[in-house]
Design a protein around this motif. Structure first.
Motif, PDB file in Angstrom:
ATOM      1  N   LEU A 372      42.977  41.811  43.239  1.00  0.00           N
ATOM      2  CA  LEU A 372      42.979  40.350  43.144  1.00  0.00           C
ATOM      3  C   LEU A 372      41.529  39.884  43.198  1.00  0.00           C
ATOM      4  O   LEU A 372      40.790  40.218  44.139  1.00  0.00           O
ATOM      5  CB  LEU A 372      43.759  39.720  44.304  1.00  0.00           C
ATOM      6  CG  LEU A 372      43.688  38.186  44.372  1.00  0.00           C
ATOM      7  CD1 LEU A 372      44.433  37.559  43.187  1.00  0.00           C
ATOM      8  CD2 LEU A 372      44.234  37.658  45.689  1.00  0.00           C
ATOM      9  N   PHE A 373      41.099  39.125  42.194  1.00  0.00           N
ATOM     10  CA  PHE A 373      39.741  38.588  42.162  1.00  0.00           C
ATOM     11  C   PHE A 373      39.736  37.217  42.829  1.00  0.00           C
ATOM     12  O   PHE A 373      40.497  36.320  42.434  1.00  0.00           O
ATOM     13  CB  PHE A 373      39.243  38.464  40.722  1.00  0.00           C
ATOM     14  CG  PHE A 373      38.810  39.785  40.134  1.00  0.00           C
ATOM     15  CD1 PHE A 373      37.459  40.047  39.926  1.00  0.00           C
ATOM     16  CD2 PHE A 373      39.739  40.766  39.802  1.00  0.00           C
ATOM     17  CE1 PHE A 373      37.040  41.259  39.393  1.00  0.00           C
ATOM     18  CE2 PHE A 373      39.332  41.977  39.269  1.00  0.00           C
ATOM     19  CZ  PHE A 373      37.985  42.238  39.066  1.00  0.00           C
ATOM     20  N   ALA A 374      38.912  37.086  43.864  1.00  0.00           N
ATOM     21  CA  ALA A 374      38.798  35.796  44.552  1.00  0.00           C
ATOM     22  C   ALA A 374      38.186  34.763  43.602  1.00  0.00           C
ATOM     23  O   ALA A 374      37.365  35.104  42.744  1.00  0.00           O
ATOM     24  CB  ALA A 374      37.920  35.948  45.796  1.00  0.00           C
ATOM     25  N   ILE A 396      44.887  49.219  34.405  1.00  0.00           N
ATOM     26  CA  ILE A 396      44.856  48.882  35.836  1.00  0.00           C
ATOM     27  C   ILE A 396      45.248  47.415  36.005  1.00  0.00           C
ATOM     28  O   ILE A 396      44.669  46.525  35.351  1.00  0.00           O
ATOM     29  CB  ILE A 396      43.443  49.127  36.419  1.00  0.00           C
ATOM     30  CG1 ILE A 396      43.081  50.614  36.283  1.00  0.00           C
ATOM     31  CG2 ILE A 396      43.373  48.692  37.875  1.00  0.00           C
ATOM     32  CD1 ILE A 396      41.617  50.918  36.558  1.00  0.00           C
ATOM     33  N   SER A 397      46.216  47.152  36.884  1.00  0.00           N
ATOM     34  CA  SER A 397      46.691  45.775  37.060  1.00  0.00           C
ATOM     35  C   SER A 397      45.713  44.960  37.894  1.00  0.00           C
ATOM     36  O   SER A 397      45.209  45.419  38.925  1.00  0.00           O
ATOM     37  CB  SER A 397      48.072  45.769  37.728  1.00  0.00           C
ATOM     38  OG  SER A 397      48.005  46.402  38.990  1.00  0.00           O
ATOM     39  N   ALA A 398      45.433  43.766  37.421  1.00  0.00           N
ATOM     40  CA  ALA A 398      44.488  42.883  38.116  1.00  0.00           C
ATOM     41  C   ALA A 398      44.804  41.443  37.755  1.00  0.00           C
ATOM     42  O   ALA A 398      45.338  41.155  36.678  1.00  0.00           O
ATOM     43  CB  ALA A 398      43.048  43.232  37.718  1.00  0.00           C
ATOM     44  N   GLU A 399      44.477  40.527  38.680  1.00  0.00           N
ATOM     45  CA  GLU A 399      44.675  39.105  38.388  1.00  0.00           C
ATOM     46  C   GLU A 399      43.622  38.279  39.126  1.00  0.00           C
ATOM     47  O   GLU A 399      43.004  38.754  40.096  1.00  0.00           O
ATOM     48  CB  GLU A 399      46.083  38.651  38.779  1.00  0.00           C
ATOM     49  CG  GLU A 399      46.388  38.737  40.265  1.00  0.00           C
ATOM     50  CD  GLU A 399      47.747  38.130  40.620  1.00  0.00           C
ATOM     51  OE1 GLU A 399      47.788  36.912  40.832  1.00  0.00           O
ATOM     52  OE2 GLU A 399      48.742  38.887  40.687  1.00  0.00           O
ATOM     53  N   LYS A 417      51.630  39.554  48.775  1.00  0.00           N
ATOM     54  CA  LYS A 417      52.020  40.243  47.534  1.00  0.00           C
ATOM     55  C   LYS A 417      51.791  41.746  47.596  1.00  0.00           C
ATOM     56  O   LYS A 417      52.143  42.473  46.675  1.00  0.00           O
ATOM     57  CB  LYS A 417      51.238  39.673  46.333  1.00  0.00           C
ATOM     58  CG  LYS A 417      51.841  38.389  45.781  1.00  0.00           C
ATOM     59  CD  LYS A 417      51.288  38.047  44.415  1.00  0.00           C
ATOM     60  CE  LYS A 417      51.836  38.922  43.315  1.00  0.00           C
ATOM     61  NZ  LYS A 417      51.404  38.530  41.974  1.00  0.00           N
ATOM     62  N   GLY A 418      51.188  42.202  48.702  1.00  0.00           N
ATOM     63  CA  GLY A 418      50.945  43.639  48.850  1.00  0.00           C
ATOM     64  C   GLY A 418      49.832  44.146  47.950  1.00  0.00           C
ATOM     65  O   GLY A 418      49.821  45.317  47.571  1.00  0.00           O
ATOM     66  N   ILE A 419      48.889  43.252  47.589  1.00  0.00           N
ATOM     67  CA  ILE A 419      47.745  43.656  46.751  1.00  0.00           C
ATOM     68  C   ILE A 419      46.741  44.403  47.621  1.00  0.00           C
ATOM     69  O   ILE A 419      46.345  43.927  48.686  1.00  0.00           O
ATOM     70  CB  ILE A 419      47.097  42.431  46.079  1.00  0.00           C
ATOM     71  CG1 ILE A 419      48.131  41.717  45.183  1.00  0.00           C
ATOM     72  CG2 ILE A 419      45.878  42.835  45.256  1.00  0.00           C
ATOM     73  CD1 ILE A 419      47.652  40.405  44.594  1.00  0.00           C
ATOM     74  N   LYS A 420      46.321  45.580  47.176  1.00  0.00           N
ATOM     75  CA  LYS A 420      45.484  46.451  48.012  1.00  0.00           C
ATOM     76  C   LYS A 420      44.040  45.979  48.142  1.00  0.00           C
ATOM     77  O   LYS A 420      43.423  46.122  49.193  1.00  0.00           O
ATOM     78  CB  LYS A 420      45.492  47.879  47.441  1.00  0.00           C
ATOM     79  CG  LYS A 420      46.851  48.564  47.498  1.00  0.00           C
ATOM     80  CD  LYS A 420      46.757  49.940  46.862  1.00  0.00           C
ATOM     81  CE  LYS A 420      48.116  50.636  46.865  1.00  0.00           C
ATOM     82  NZ  LYS A 420      48.062  51.955  46.202  1.00  0.00           N
ATOM     83  N   ASN A 421      43.475  45.455  47.056  1.00  0.00           N
ATOM     84  CA  ASN A 421      42.032  45.179  47.036  1.00  0.00           C
ATOM     85  C   ASN A 421      41.719  43.741  46.636  1.00  0.00           C
ATOM     86  O   ASN A 421      42.285  43.229  45.649  1.00  0.00           O
ATOM     87  CB  ASN A 421      41.326  46.118  46.056  1.00  0.00           C
ATOM     88  CG  ASN A 421      41.529  47.577  46.418  1.00  0.00           C
ATOM     89  OD1 ASN A 421      41.024  48.060  47.428  1.00  0.00           O
ATOM     90  ND2 ASN A 421      42.304  48.290  45.604  1.00  0.00           N
ATOM     91  N   LEU A 422      40.834  43.121  47.402  1.00  0.00           N
ATOM     92  CA  LEU A 422      40.360  41.777  47.072  1.00  0.00           C
ATOM     93  C   LEU A 422      38.923  41.905  46.567  1.00  0.00           C
ATOM     94  O   LEU A 422      38.068  42.521  47.220  1.00  0.00           O
ATOM     95  CB  LEU A 422      40.410  40.884  48.314  1.00  0.00           C
ATOM     96  CG  LEU A 422      40.161  39.388  48.121  1.00  0.00           C
ATOM     97  CD1 LEU A 422      41.159  38.788  47.127  1.00  0.00           C
ATOM     98  CD2 LEU A 422      40.266  38.649  49.463  1.00  0.00           C
TER      99      LEU A 422
END
Length: 455
Positions: A372-374, A396-399, A417-422
């Motif tokens: 997830l990109f801040a 690779i999934s990213a939003e 959402k259980g997203i691993k990386n910010l």
């Protein structure tokens, strides 16, 4: 009006859909590994296609579709037609002014209809698999729904008993891949016909098999009571009493049947077929504790003519999670003779409950966004979108978090959402061509070059 679900139906969340796909992917992989090809048929069929194929009880559970012409009828006629329809709901019927279509009850009969219509273009033996929903007007309960998926594999155009042996292997491999320990119960409808002949109730074969099939649910006393209610004499029931005291040795039970079936041609044929299937399976290394001859297994569908199967989970109290059998005459009702068939079905919904109860779904069975990109607004947002496109190109999934808001809110969104990386692309990162990312599971944060990140 408060929204509600129709009884016997469900919504599936992202987690549930991902886990269902995990099961389906394993089954589909194995279907194709064993040489089966995909097929899909319409969700509804002509009512005449379905009725008379499932026995009296099955026919009552078919969802019938009201003809649209009723809605177009004049008011007086419409009322009478609806009254007639209401009276007819609980029994099989076909009347042009009421209904001539129904939701499919299973995948086997539509498959037989497909084969009958296209047999001139098919290469036999024809092996197909099908993964689609079916509908039954049943009473909803745990593991039993009115709308549910079946996952079927069928072979038509071959009488070889090696098909039975291969389908047992398909069951065992698929459940092994799912890490679910199962027992496959097997029987043969010819043995059941032989038992009816032995007890002098050949004319009551369907009544006998329907009652016997309920042994797990209602016990010996319940089966005996139902047999009496169906007009089977106490004398005949006494002759069949040995059915309820079988040993654990399948071959010993078959030997006992051979003695009772002396001069009983159809019964002996059933014993011979089952002996072949069990022996070949044993030769292939099948553990006979996982493959059980169950003489009381009947499978309540009229179209079975030979081997029948039922699969049960060893570690969870659940009804059958798979079943099937041989149906050598099914296409005849559609005017096409001499196309023998055999098939098995996997009950997706019950398998899901078993895998869930045993905690066997792996982490990768859950579909999650990796990055997830801040959102800090300004130029960083555009650069973040460019980077997201590059990640997606790599699979690779990213939003991007859509609003430029407090960082705490963006953290909360990622955690829920259980997203691993910010990922942070602030002024400092843009200036130095770096990326800062925080692993939310480990709580670690580091800054790396843009080039290193993309690797």
């Amino acid at each position: 009006m408060k929204p509600s679900l129709a009884k016997g139906t469900r919504d599936f969340t992202a987690l549930e859909v991902s886990r269902r796909r995990f099961i389906i992917n394993i089954l589909q992989k194995n279907f194709e590994l064993f040489g089966f090809q995909p097929l899909e048929t319409p969700s509804f069929e002509n009512l005449s296609t379905l009725t008379g194929k499932y026995g009296e009880e099955g026919d009552r559970l078919i969802f019938k579709i009201l003809n649209s012409s009723i809605n177009e009828a004049k008011e007086g006629k419409k009322e009478q037609m609806l009254q007639d329809f209401q009276k007819a709901l609980d029994k099989p019927f076909s009347s042009d002014n009421l209904t001539d279509k129904a939701l499919r009850y299973d995948l086997t009969v539509p498959f037989a209809r497909f084969v009958a219509m296209n047999h001139g273009q098919l290469t036999f033996p024809y092996k197909r698999y099908q993964i689609q929903p079916v509908w039954r007007a049943d009473r909803p309960q745990k593991g039993r729904y009115r709308e549910f998926y079946q996952c079927d594999a069928d072979v038509v155009g071959s009488e070889s008993l090696f098909q039975e042996v291969d389908l047992i292997q398909l069951y065992l491999k698929s459940f092994s891949d799912l890490k679910v320990s199962v027992t496959i119960h097997v029987n043969n409808r010819k043995i059941l016909s032989g038992l009816a002949e032995y007890a002098g109730i050949t004319d009551k074969l369907i009544d006998f098999t329907v009652a016997l099939d309920k042994l797990d649910k209602i016990g010996k006393e319940g089966v005996v009571k139902e047999l009496l209610e169906r007009g089977i004499s106490q004398e005949s029931i006494d002759k069949l009493d040995f059915l309820f005291t079988q040993s654990d040795d399948a071959l010993e039970n078959l030997l006992q049947l051979k003695e009772k079936f002396a001069g009983n041609e159809i019964g002996l044929k059933g014993v011979e077929e089952l002996e072949f299937v069990l022996t070949q399976s044993l030769n292939l290394g099948v553990d006979m504790s996982n493959l059980v001859f169950d003489i009381t297994l009947a499978r309540g569908l009229d179209y079975y003519t030979g081997a029948i199967f039922e699969v049960k989970a060893d570690e969870v109290q659940m009804g059958s999670i798979g079943g099937g059998g041989r149906y050598d005459n099914l296409t005849e009702v559609f005017g096409v003779k001499n196309i023998p068939g055999i098939g098995i079905s996997f009950g997706l919904d019950r398998i899901y409950l078993v895998v869930e109860e045993l905690g066997l779904f792996p982490e990768e069975a859950t579909s999650k966004v990796e990055y997830l990109f801040a959102n800090f607004g300004g130029e960083g947002t555009t650069e973040a979108l460019k980077l997201i496109l590059q990640l997606r190109e790599k699979g690779i999934s990213a939003e991007l978090y859509p609003e430029n808001t407090k960082l705490g809110k963006q953290f909360t969104y990622a955690e829920k959402k259980g997203i691993k990386n910010l990922i942070f692309l602030g002024e400092e990162e843009l200036k130095n061509q770096t990326v800062t990312f925080k692993n939310l599971e480990a709580g670690e944060q580091k800054t790396v070059s843009l080039e290193e990140f993309l690797k």
